[in-house]
Design an enzyme around this catalytic site. Structure first.
Site, short mmCIF file in Angstrom:
data_model
loop_
_atom_site.label_atom_id
_atom_site.label_comp_id
_atom_site.label_asym_id
_atom_site.label_seq_id
_atom_site.Cartn_x
_atom_site.Cartn_y
_atom_site.Cartn_z
CG HIS A 95 -0.58 0.38 2.49
ND1 HIS A 95 -0.26 -0.52 3.46
CD2 HIS A 95 -0.40 1.60 3.05
CE1 HIS A 95 0.10 0.11 4.56
NE2 HIS A 95 0.03 1.41 4.34
CG ASP A 231 0.12 -3.93 2.77
OD1 ASP A 231 0.77 -3.46 1.82
OD2 ASP A 231 -0.71 -3.26 3.42
CB SER A 662 2.84 1.91 6.21
OG SER A 662 1.58 2.02 6.79
N1 GLU Z 1 -4.46 1.53 7.49
C1 GLU Z 1 -3.52 2.56 7.16
C2 GLU Z 1 -3.51 2.78 5.65
O1 GLU Z 1 -4.17 2.12 4.91
C3 GLU Z 1 -2.13 2.41 7.68
C4 GLU Z 1 -1.98 1.83 9.03
C5 GLU Z 1 -1.31 2.65 10.13
O2 GLU Z 1 -1.36 3.89 10.12
O3 GLU Z 1 -0.80 1.99 11.03
O4 GLU Z 1 -2.82 3.69 5.20
#
Ligand code: GLU
Length: 728
Positions: A95, A231, A662
Site C-alpha cells: 500500500h 501487504d 507502514s
Molecule cells: N491503514 C492505514 C492505511 O491504509 C495504515 C496503518 C497505520 O497507520 O498503522 O494507510
C-alpha cells in the site's frame, strides 16, 4: 535486634517495590513508546532484554559502525522500508508502493492486477519521482537552538529566532556534502534534534504480488484484524559509481548498504519479543483532557459525518451505475481510510475510559504542582488555560472542519486550484503570460475529468453545502452562501444546478472553448464564474477568518504544550516519556499478542492461508484468491516457510506504531527480520492519542509468507538467493 528490624524493613521495602512497580510502569505501559534511538536509556534496554532482546543499543543506532538505522530508510514521503540484501533490495508495503506500480501500468501490462516480478536486474522498472532517504546521523542541538531565546519573549519572536538559528545550523551541518539537514522539535519544543539524511533517487520496482494478494480483503479489511493480505512490494535502490546517490541512469549499479537485515524463518510465537523501527508520522499522547474532549465531541464526529455523507452519495451513485466504480474506487478508498480511523478512535477512547483517566492524571498533576510554590507559579495555570483556549478554539475548529473536510476538498474545488496561474494575471499581463497560463491548463485539465462524473459530483456538492449550512453557525458561512439565499430562495439544489450548468469547470467542452478564447479582457468574467466565485469565497473565509484565529489560539496552546511537557518530564522522570511521533526515526518494542475484542471474544495472534480461502468462500465477489495460490494451498507446497502444515500469514503484536510506520521492519531479539508492519487493529486506532497495550495492536505480514509468495507463487528464486535467510 536493631539489625533484624532493618532487615525486616528491607524485606518490606522489596515487597512494596514489587507491588508498586506494575502501577509505576503504567505511566508508559508495556509495548508503549516511540523511542528515539539515540535516547534509548538503561530502563529501555533492561526492559527490552527482559522481553528477549539479545543485542545492544549500539546495534540499533551507531555512528561509528553499521547499525540497524542504516537499513531503515524513509520510503517515498510517508512510509518506511527495510533493506534486505547487500544489493540494495528494499522491502516495503504494497500500500506504500501501489501508486508507483499503478503509474507503471501500460498498454501491455496492468501491473496492479497482474503483479510484477523481475527475474533479472534488466527487468526492474525505474520509478521516476520515487526516493528513499537514509538517516546519516542525528544530534541533540537543543542547547544551541534554545540559547538564543528566553521565557520573556513572546511566541512569535521565539519562533522567528528558532527558525533563523535552525536554518543556520542546518546549512552548517551539510556544508560541502550532498546530504540534507533538518532540525525538528521533540517533546513539544523542549528539545531539538538535527537530522542529517541522504536521499537516493534511482529506485526501481523489483516485485509486487497482484492486488488480489497484496490488498486481499480490500477496504473492508483495512484497519481490521484478522487480516490475510501480503501487504508487501520490493524495490531496489540504485547508486552512482561511488555508491553515492545519482539520478536515474542505466549505468547506475545496485546500492551497497552499510547494513541489511538477515531474515529468520523461525517465525513468532505468543509473547515473543518484537521491535519495530521506522518513521511514525503523528501521535498526540499528551493531549490535555480539554483537547481530547473536544476531539471526541466536535472534531472527530464532524469529520466522520462529513465523510459518511459523501460515502452515502457515492455508494448510491455506484449502486445505480456500477460502471462509475472505475472513476470513484480510489476516492471511496481515501474517504473510507480515515473515516474508519476516526470512528475507531472514538470507540477505543470510550471503551478504555480515556477521558476519565486523563481527568485522574490531571488531578495528580495538580497535586504535584501545588506541592511546591515555584512549580505552582510556573505550571499552576496550565490546565485552566488549556480549558480556556480550547473553549475559544471550539467554533473555529468546527468551521475549519467544514471548510476543509466538507467543501474545500470537493473535487470541483480541487480543480479550481489548478487555475492558480490565472489568479496571478491582471489586465496588464502580457500575451506571453496569458499563453503560459492557458497552455498549462490545456495540458493538465484532462486529469480532472478522468475520474469525474458530472451528476455524481453535483450530488456531492449539494450534500456538502447542505450539511455545512445545517451544522455551522451563520457567522462562518462563505459569502457564496448569500447567493443561495438571495437568488435561489435558500434552495441549495437550485444554486448548485445553476453552478453546474453555467460554470466553465464542470463541463470539459465549455472549459476548452473558454480557454481557447481567453484573453485578459475576460478576467472579470473568469472571476464571476460561479465555481471560481465559490472557491474564492471559501478561501477568503478560511484565510481571513478561520485560520488567523486558529493560528493565534494555537500559538498560545503551543506555549502551554511546551511547559506542560517540561513539567511532566520533571514529574515522571525523563526516562519514562517519549516524544510524539513526527516522521523521525523511532523504535518501539513489545510482544506478540492477541487481544480481547469484546466480552467473551478474543482474537488469536496469527492468521493462516486456510483462513484466506475460507474468507473467499464467504465472499467470492470481493475476495478472490488467485488460482495459483489455491493450488499451492491444496498441494500443501509450503516448505520451508510453514509451521509444519500451517502457512501463517499475518500476526499481531503490541508495538506502538502510527501512520508512517507502514513498511517498517519487525525484528526479533537477535536482530533478524520476522515481519513487515502494515496496519493496526480498529479497536486500537486510538493509539495515536492514548496508546493502551490492552487493545492497541500493530499488524504485520509474517516474513515467511512474503518469502513464500516470492518463491513459490512468483518463482522469483533470483530474489530469494540474494537474501540472507536463517533457518534457525
Ligand atoms: N491503514 C492505514 C492505511 O491504509 C495504515 C496503518 C497505520 O497507520 O498503522 O494507510
Amino acid at each position: 535486634m536493631f539489625v533484624r528490624l532493618n532487615y525486616l524493613k528491607y524485606q518490606l521495602f522489596k515487597i512494596l517495590v514489587f507491588l508498586i512497580y506494575p502501577f509505576y510502569c503504567l505511566d508508559v505501559s508495556a509495548g508503549e513508546g516511540l523511542w528515539v534511538p539515540v535516547l534509548l536509556n538503561k530502563y529501555n534496554i533492561e526492559e527490552m532484554q527482559q522481553k528477549g532482546f539479545k543485542l545492544s543499543a549500539e546495534d540499533i543506532y551507531s555512528i561509528n559502525h553499521a547499525s540497524m538505522k542504516d537499513a531503515v530508510p524513509i520510503f517515498g514521503h510517508g512510509c518506511t522500508g527495510a533493506v534486505i540484501s547487500d544489493q540494495g533490495l528494499l522491502l516495503t508495503n504494497y500500500h506504500c508502493g501501489d501508486g508507483q506500480i499503478k503509474s507503471l501500468n501500460n498498454g501491455a501490462h496492468q501491473y496492479l492486477a497482474e503483479g510484477f516480478w523481475a527475474f533479472s536486474r534488466q527487468q526492474e522498472l525505474p520509478c521516476p519521482g520515487l526516493s528513499v532517504t537514509f538517516l546519516v546521523r542525528m544530534e541533540d542541538v537543543t542547547k544551541q537552538v534554545l540559547s538564543f531565546v528566553n521565557d520573556q519573549m513572546n511566541e512569535e519572536k521565539r519562533i522567528a529566532i528558532i527558525h533563523a538559528v535552525c536554518s543556520q545550523l542546518e546549512k552548517k551541518a551539510v556544508q560541502g556534502t550532498s546530504y540534507k539537514a533538518e532540525i525538528k522539535p521533540l517533546f513539544k519544543g523542549n528539545n531539538y534534534y538535527l537530522y542529517v539524511t541522504e536521499e537516493y533517487k534511482d529506485i526501481r520496482l523489483v516485485g509486487a504480488p497482484p492486488v488480489s494478494i497484496g490488498k486481499f480483503g480490500g477496504d473492508k479489511d483495512n484497519w481490521v484484524w484478522p487480516r490475510h493480505n501480503a501487504d508487501f512490494a520490493l524495490f531496489r535502490i540504485y547508486a552512482g559509481k561511488n555508491n553515492q546517490p545519482a539520478s536515474y541512469s542505466p549505468e547506475n549499479i545496485p546500492f551497497r548498504p552499510a547494513k541489511y537485515f538477515p531474515i529468520s524463518l523461525k517465525g513468532v510465537r505468543e509473547n515473543d519479543f518484537t521491535m519495530v523501527m521506522g518513521y511514525p508520522g503523528y501521535t498526540d499522547e499528551y493531549l490535555p483532557f480539554a483537547a481530547l474532549k473536544q476531539l471526541m465531541e466536535i472534531d472527530n464526529p464532524s469529520k466522520i459525518l462529513i465523510r459518511q455523507t459523501k460515502l452515502d452519495v457515492l455508494n448510491a451513485a455506484l449502486s445505480k451505475n456500477p460502471q462509475l466504480k472505475a472513476k470513484y474506487a480510489d476516492k471511496i478508498s481515501n474517504l473510507l481510510n480515515y473515516w474508519k480511523k476516526w470512528s475507531g478512535e472514538i470507540y477505543g477512547i470510550k471503551r478504555m475510559n480515556v477521558l476519565a483517566r486523563k481527568r485522574e492524571d490531571e488531578k495528580q498533576f495538580t497535586s504535584w504542582v501545588q506541592a511546591d510554590s515555584i512549580r505552582n507559579y510556573r505550571y499552576g495555570h496550565i490546565l485552566s488555560d488549556y480549558q480556556q483556549y480550547y473553549n475559544e478554539l471550539k467554533p473555529y475548529v468546527l468551521a475549519g472542519d467544514y471548510f476543509y473536510e466538507d467543501t474545500y476538498t470537493l473535487d470541483l474545488m480541487n480543480f479550481a486550484t489548478m487555475f492558480k496561474p490565472f489568479f496571478s494575471l491582471t489586465e496588464l499581463s502580457s500575451k506571453d503570460q496569458v499563453d503560459k497560463a492557458v497552455t498549462n491548463l490545456l495540458a493538465n485539465y484532462k486529469t480532472f475529468y478522468k475520474n469525474y462524473d458530472k451528476e455524481t459530483d453535483k450530488q456531492l456538492f449539494i450534500k456538502a453545502v447542505t450539511l455545512y449550512r445545517s451544522k455551522v453557525n451563520y457567522g462562518f458561512w462563505p459569502s457564496a452562501f448569500n447567493k443561495i439565499d438571495r437568488q435561489f430562495g435558500g434552495s441549495v439544489k437550485k444554486y448548485v444546478n445553476y453552478l453546474y450548468s453555467t460554470s466553465y469547470l464542470p463541463d470539459s467542452n465549455r472549459l476548452v472553448d473558454f480557454l481557447h478564447t481567453f484573453s485578459v479582457k475576460r478576467l472579470k468574467q473568469f472571476y464571476h464564474d460561479p465555481a471560481i466565485e465559490f472557491y474564492f469565497s471559501l478561501v477568503n473565509l478560511a484565510f481571513q477568518k478561520i485560520y488567523p484565529a486558529l493560528d493565534s489560539i494555537n500559538l498560545k496552546i503551543d506555549y502551554l504544550n511546551r511547559i506542560y511537557l517540561e513539567a511532566l518530564k520533571q514529574m515522571k522522570g525523563d526516562q519514562k516519556l517519549y516524544p510524539d511521533a513526527n516522521l523521525t526515526l523511532r523504535l518501539s518494542y513489545g510482544q506478540v499478542r492477541g487481544y480481547k475484542v469484546a466480552d467473551a471474544v478474543s482474537y488469536n495472534y496469527f492468521t493462516t492461508l486456510k483462513g484466506m480461502l475460507e474468507k473467499q468462500n464467504d465472499n467470492p465477489a470481493e475476495n478472490q484468491v488467485p488460482e495459483k495460490l489455491r493450488k499451492l494451498y491444496w498441494a500443501k507446497d509450503f516448505a520451508p516457510y510453514a509451521d509444519k502444515d500451517t502457512m501463517k500469514l499475518c500476526f499481531l503484536a503490541d508495538n506502538q506504531t502510527s501512520g508512517g510506520s507502514s513498511g517498517s521492519p519487525v525484528i526479533n531479539g537477535e536482530g533478524q527480520l520476522v515481519g513487515l508492519n502494515f496496519d493496526r487493529n480498529w479497536e486500537g486506532t486510538m493509539g495515536d492519542l492514548s496508546f493502551n497495550p490492552d487493545i492497541c495492536r500493530n499488524i504485520s505480514v509474517d516474513i515467511r509468507y512474503i518469502l513464500f509468495i516470492i518463491d513459490k507463487y512468483a518463482g522469483a528464486k533470483n530474489l530469494i538467493s540474494e537474501m540472507d535467510i536463517h533457518f534457525r
